[in-house]
Design an enzyme around this catalytic site. Structure first.
Site: not given
Length: 291
Positions: A136, A161, A228, A231, A254, A263
């Site tokens: 990120r 995050k 982003h 990413r 994640h 994705y």
């Protein structure tokens, strides 16, 4: 009572980042002003009708999307529960349904061309790491020298995050660009990408965002990329190259596999390589429905 100060204090006690504290106060400020200067009420007197009217006022005044309206509702909910210590009834002020749009993702060739044509070695190194390691923007800007583990070809990401540390892969090409940058730009030993005017502080995220757009302009491209995007590009390209979702989840950090399934929708090979039943041979040996 300074409600805004107390609101920030409660957010800090939750352990959220400074960036989250800043972004989470956006619509609470407007809510405080609405109650005190428009309704002229004490917060103990605010009704659910008042809250609903504020949301409608906010949407009309600022022309906000449903997704942003939901963010405003979340902030008011946190304020009501943790500052006013009042119960929250989600049936009184429900979240709005909103469309889910797939983000723009450049192809592998487009991504590599974009990076290779960056003339600024510092920015080139940052974008290279952002793409090759799936970081990120805040994680890239806050990298320290000791986070780069060249021997094991990985990067240590501290408290991202998801609020946990993780390791991200480091590609050979990215390491070569990083090494070139490091040797030619003063060999920074604290922040890997220090701010231009204060080496004691990390590069601000807005500087990298603006540079991405300026490089799009230089290449004559429409402004579709964000930090982003790189990413998302890594996750998409990994899936297109055969990586499984659990591996991609671990690389990108994640917390939920549901975030990683994005994705599948973005990868071009998912659609192009799947055999359409309308094109499959029929039992009588024909291949289409034409007569």
């Amino acid at each position: 009572m300074d409600y805004l100060k107390r609101f920030r204090k409660m957010l800090s006690l939750r352990g959220v980042t400074d960036h989250t504290v800043k972004s989470y106060t956006t619509y609470v400020k407007a809510y405080l002003d609405y109650v005190e200067n428009h309704l002229h009420k004490y917060f103990s007197q605010v009704t659910w009708e008042d809250r609903r009217n504020f949301i409608e006022h906010l949407k009309a005044e600022r022309n906000l999307s449903d997704r942003t309206i939901n963010a405003a509702i979340s902030q008011i909910r946190f304020f009501t529960i943790y500052v006013l210590h009042q119960p929250w009834d989600q049936t009184q002020l429900p979240f709005r349904k909103h469309d889910r749009f797939l983000p723009y993702v450049p192809t592998q060739d487009e991504t590599i061309h974009f990076i290779e044509t960056i003339p600024d070695i510092k920015m080139k190194a940052m974008v290279s790491v952002m793409y090759s390691s799936g970081l990120r923007i805040g994680e890239v800007c806050r990298l320290r020298y000791e986070d780069i583990e060249g021997n094991s070809m990985r990067i240590h990401i501290t408290s991202g995050k998801s609020r946990w540390d993780r390791y991200a892969p480091l590609s050979q090409n990215a390491l070569a660009i990083l090494t070139n940058y490091w040797r030619s730009c003063g060999r920074p030993m604290e922040w890997l990408f220090p701010a231009p005017r204060n080496s004691k502080m990390p590069m601000h995220t807005i500087n990298l965002s603006r540079y991405i757009h300026s490089h799009e302009d230089e290449l004559g491209l429409p402004r579709r990329l964000t930090c982003h995007s790189f990413r998302h590009a890594l996750g998409t390209h990994l899936y297109e190259n055969g990586a499984d979702l659990l591996t991609i989840q671990a690389i990108l950090g994640h917390r939920s596999i549901e975030s990683t399934t994005l994705y599948v929708h973005l990868a071009s090979r998912t659609i192009s390589s799947t055999k359409n039943p309308f094109d499959m041979p029929r039992k009588d040996g024909t291949h289409d429905g034409r007569k």
